[in-house]
Design a protein around this motif. Structure first.
Motif, PDB file in Angstrom:
ATOM      1  N   TYR A  52       0.847  -1.186   0.000  1.00 33.31           N
ATOM      2  CA  TYR A  52       0.000   0.000   0.000  1.00 33.31           C
ATOM      3  C   TYR A  52       0.888   1.244   0.000  1.00 33.31           C
ATOM      4  O   TYR A  52       2.085   1.182   0.289  1.00 33.31           O
ATOM      5  CB  TYR A  52      -0.891   0.040   1.251  1.00 33.31           C
ATOM      6  CG  TYR A  52      -1.781  -1.160   1.414  1.00 33.31           C
ATOM      7  CD1 TYR A  52      -3.010  -1.234   0.765  1.00 33.31           C
ATOM      8  CD2 TYR A  52      -1.390  -2.237   2.206  1.00 33.31           C
ATOM      9  CE1 TYR A  52      -3.832  -2.347   0.907  1.00 33.31           C
ATOM     10  CE2 TYR A  52      -2.203  -3.353   2.348  1.00 33.31           C
ATOM     11  CZ  TYR A  52      -3.418  -3.403   1.696  1.00 33.31           C
ATOM     12  OH  TYR A  52      -4.226  -4.506   1.829  1.00 33.31           O
ATOM     13  N   SER A  53       0.274   2.375  -0.306  1.00 37.56           N
ATOM     14  CA  SER A  53       0.933   3.653  -0.035  1.00 37.56           C
ATOM     15  C   SER A  53      -0.021   4.498   0.790  1.00 37.56           C
ATOM     16  O   SER A  53      -1.238   4.296   0.764  1.00 37.56           O
ATOM     17  CB  SER A  53       1.343   4.376  -1.324  1.00 37.56           C
ATOM     18  OG  SER A  53       0.208   4.853  -2.033  1.00 37.56           O
ATOM     19  N   THR A  74      -3.720   3.842  -0.233  1.00 39.97           N
ATOM     20  CA  THR A  74      -3.856   3.427  -1.629  1.00 39.97           C
ATOM     21  C   THR A  74      -3.364   1.997  -1.796  1.00 39.97           C
ATOM     22  O   THR A  74      -2.274   1.655  -1.320  1.00 39.97           O
ATOM     23  CB  THR A  74      -3.016   4.349  -2.538  1.00 39.97           C
ATOM     24  OG1 THR A  74      -3.417   5.702  -2.336  1.00 39.97           O
ATOM     25  CG2 THR A  74      -3.170   3.975  -3.996  1.00 39.97           C
ATOM     26  N   LYS A  80      -1.592  -0.788  -3.876  1.00 41.50           N
ATOM     27  CA  LYS A  80      -0.597  -0.798  -4.943  1.00 41.50           C
ATOM     28  C   LYS A  80      -0.478  -2.201  -5.522  1.00 41.50           C
ATOM     29  O   LYS A  80      -0.419  -3.184  -4.784  1.00 41.50           O
ATOM     30  CB  LYS A  80       0.760  -0.339  -4.401  1.00 41.50           C
ATOM     31  CG  LYS A  80       1.859  -0.286  -5.430  1.00 41.50           C
ATOM     32  CD  LYS A  80       3.119   0.373  -4.894  1.00 41.50           C
ATOM     33  CE  LYS A  80       3.868  -0.523  -3.944  1.00 41.50           C
ATOM     34  NZ  LYS A  80       5.215   0.015  -3.613  1.00 41.50           N
ATOM     35  N   SER A  85       1.915  -4.432  -8.187  1.00 40.14           N
ATOM     36  CA  SER A  85       3.188  -4.400  -8.890  1.00 40.14           C
ATOM     37  C   SER A  85       3.430  -5.696  -9.636  1.00 40.14           C
ATOM     38  O   SER A  85       2.943  -6.762  -9.241  1.00 40.14           O
ATOM     39  CB  SER A  85       4.341  -4.179  -7.899  1.00 40.14           C
ATOM     40  OG  SER A  85       4.169  -2.985  -7.166  1.00 40.14           O
ATOM     41  N   GLU A 124       5.204  -0.677 -10.618  1.00 42.21           N
ATOM     42  CA  GLU A 124       3.801  -0.542 -10.238  1.00 42.21           C
ATOM     43  C   GLU A 124       2.932  -0.484 -11.498  1.00 42.21           C
ATOM     44  O   GLU A 124       3.152   0.348 -12.373  1.00 42.21           O
ATOM     45  CB  GLU A 124       3.630   0.713  -9.384  1.00 42.21           C
ATOM     46  CG  GLU A 124       4.368   0.589  -8.057  1.00 42.21           C
ATOM     47  CD  GLU A 124       4.505   1.900  -7.313  1.00 42.21           C
ATOM     48  OE1 GLU A 124       3.874   2.897  -7.727  1.00 42.21           O
ATOM     49  OE2 GLU A 124       5.256   1.938  -6.325  1.00 42.21           O
ATOM     50  N   HIS A 171      -3.158   1.062  -9.289  1.00 43.54           N
ATOM     51  CA  HIS A 171      -3.462   1.581  -7.957  1.00 43.54           C
ATOM     52  C   HIS A 171      -4.973   1.695  -7.820  1.00 43.54           C
ATOM     53  O   HIS A 171      -5.673   1.996  -8.795  1.00 43.54           O
ATOM     54  CB  HIS A 171      -2.848   2.964  -7.734  1.00 43.54           C
ATOM     55  CG  HIS A 171      -1.363   3.012  -7.930  1.00 43.54           C
ATOM     56  ND1 HIS A 171      -0.469   2.600  -6.969  1.00 43.54           N
ATOM     57  CD2 HIS A 171      -0.618   3.414  -8.989  1.00 43.54           C
ATOM     58  CE1 HIS A 171       0.759   2.758  -7.420  1.00 43.54           C
ATOM     59  NE2 HIS A 171       0.700   3.258  -8.644  1.00 43.54           N
ATOM     60  N   GLU A 225       5.359   4.388   1.239  1.00 44.45           N
ATOM     61  CA  GLU A 225       5.047   3.039   0.776  1.00 44.45           C
ATOM     62  C   GLU A 225       5.253   2.053   1.915  1.00 44.45           C
ATOM     63  O   GLU A 225       6.264   2.119   2.624  1.00 44.45           O
ATOM     64  CB  GLU A 225       5.933   2.689  -0.416  1.00 44.45           C
ATOM     65  CG  GLU A 225       5.678   3.608  -1.609  1.00 44.45           C
ATOM     66  CD  GLU A 225       6.638   3.373  -2.754  1.00 44.45           C
ATOM     67  OE1 GLU A 225       7.270   2.303  -2.783  1.00 44.45           O
ATOM     68  OE2 GLU A 225       6.743   4.258  -3.612  1.00 44.45           O
TER      69      GLU A 225
END
Length: 430
Positions: A203-204, A220, A222, A224, A231, A234, A269
């Motif tokens: 997540y961020s 958020t 994420k 990847s 990434e 999102h 992050e």
């Protein structure tokens, strides 16, 4: 400064439309820009800049400070900012020399140097992850002997997922070091760092700080790709139970405090395991990848506008808090998905963007690598070919709409004298 005199803002580097937004936030704002030559072609509204000072690429920090002192002597500077992730240590040095408010040199160093960041976080009780700066195969082997595999190798001052590789065993080390060196080639430091590979959900956290108070705007999700951790998507807000979102936010607030962050928008992050929130890295800037736009659509909080207002000394936290608490007729979720052509060669044609824009819920389609540009495979965030943003009632609906938009896009790439069409599959669904 007389009350009638407009503010004078010293901007280090560029900032796309942020200088114009700062002018909108402060009537008559005067601006001076100090930057590298590479930034000049990207400066917008150059006719509105009072003075522009360009320093050579290898100019030492003392020269940047001397340039700022000259400006301050002939036209006193009221505010200082850097809207980018370049030359932040020089900006902090200018702030210290001129007595201007910005991030401290200690904070900038701790955020930029991932090994130093690890030490700061450990002292604050946020994890005990082993993180070592390495210079050769032997150095990585020693870390592997201490912690076991897998490991992650990354540039100490890396950005945009450049040079990041997973190491599953000794046979991967030389390849990882070579890839890391490539990714660090144009950064402020060539050093590489190795640490254990952390498992969990990614997540961020987008936050706004003011006078040492840290307000989390949201978490958020994420997504990847699994090799170099580029990434590819999102989703906001992250689909999380309330208690998990709260513990993620608490960990980030503790990290920002430990790093000495007092002002600004940050992008942190994290990797979340059942018992632990691991801080991967933080940035003294808003997120990229259109994440601020996703949050603006779902909450009404414009993080880019927040940056512009803080640059000219405006208080923002009460307004952000009010926007987060205000009811509104907004979509429940928003998502972005990237077209990542796994091809090498020159782009001849990009098709399908009109079809993507026509889909229900799609709000933005942008081609990032146009005909004439070269693709080198999925090597970092700057290698992505296009993106689609979409909104929906739920996170699942928004993400499905964005991915469907990407499926409409295809790239024709000329490789070895032959043009081949590459359709984008919506893989890496997470």
């Amino acid at each position: 400064m007389a009350d009638s005199q407009p503010l004078h803002l010293l901007i280090v580097s560029g900032g796309r439309d942020l200088p114009d937004r700062a002018r909108d936030a402060s009537a008559g704002l005067r601006t001076t820009v100090i930057c590298r030559p590479e930034v000049v072609p990207r400066l917008r509204s150059r006719e509105k800049i009072q003075r522009l000072i360009v320093l050579r690429e290898d100019a030492p920090e003392d020269e940047w400070v001397a340039a700022a002192r000259f400006v301050h002597a002939v036209d006193p500077v009221d505010r200082l900012t850097n809207f980018t992730e370049k030359d932040t240590e020089k900006t902090a040095a200018i702030g210290a020399a001129l007595g201007l408010t910005w991030h401290s040199t200690e904070t900038v160093r701790a955020v930029a140097d991932k090994a130093e960041m690890r030490r700061r976080l450990a002292s604050a009780g946020l994890g005990d992850v082993v993180a070592e700066v390495v210079h050769d195969v032997e150095g990585v082997l020693k870390v592997g002997e201490r912690t076991g595999y897998p490991l992650i190798c990354k540039p100490v001052r890396g950005v945009a997922s450049k040079g990041v590789t997973r190491i599953d065993g000794p046979a991967d080390i030389e390849r990882a070091l070579a890839w890391g060196a490539t990714g660090a080639g144009d950064l402020d430091s060539p050093e590489l760092m190795v640490e254990p590979f952390l498992t969990g959900e990614e997540y961020s956290v987008e936050a706004v700080s003011e006078d040492g108070e840290h307000l989390v705007v949201g978490v958020t999700r994420k997504i990847s790709e699994p090799v170099h951790f580029v990434e590819v998507g999102h989703v906001v807000p992250a689909p999380l139970p309330t208690e998990d979102a709260e513990r993620i936010g608490a960990a980030v607030r503790t990290a920002l405090e430990a790093l000495g962050v007092r002002q600004g928008v940050t992008h942190t992050e994290v990797i979340v395991a059942p018992e632990t929130v691991h801080i991967v890295e933080t940035h003294l800037r808003p997120a990229g990848d259109e994440i601020p736009e996703l949050w603006a659509r779902t909450t009404g909080v414009d993080l880019i506008e927040v940056v512009a207002r803080q640059a000219v000394g405006r208080k923002v936290l009460d307004d952000v808090r009010a926007a987060l608490g205000a009811p509104g007729d907004r979509p429940g979720a928003a998502a972005i998905w990237y077209a990542c052509p796994d091809a090498v060669g020159e782009i001849v044609e990009v098709t399908g963007t009109d079809e993507a824009r026509a889909l229900n819920g799609v709000v933005d389609v942008e081609v990032l690598r146009e005909p004439g540009k070269r693709l080198k495979g999925v090597t970092g965030s700057f290698a992505r070919g296009a993106h689609v943003c979409a909104v929906g009632a739920t996170q699942e609906e928004a993400l499905l709409r964005a991915r469907e938009g990407v499926r409409k896009i295809s790239f024709t790439v000329r490789s070895s004298g032959m043009a081949e069409r590459h359709e984008i599959l919506a893989e890496h669904s997470g």
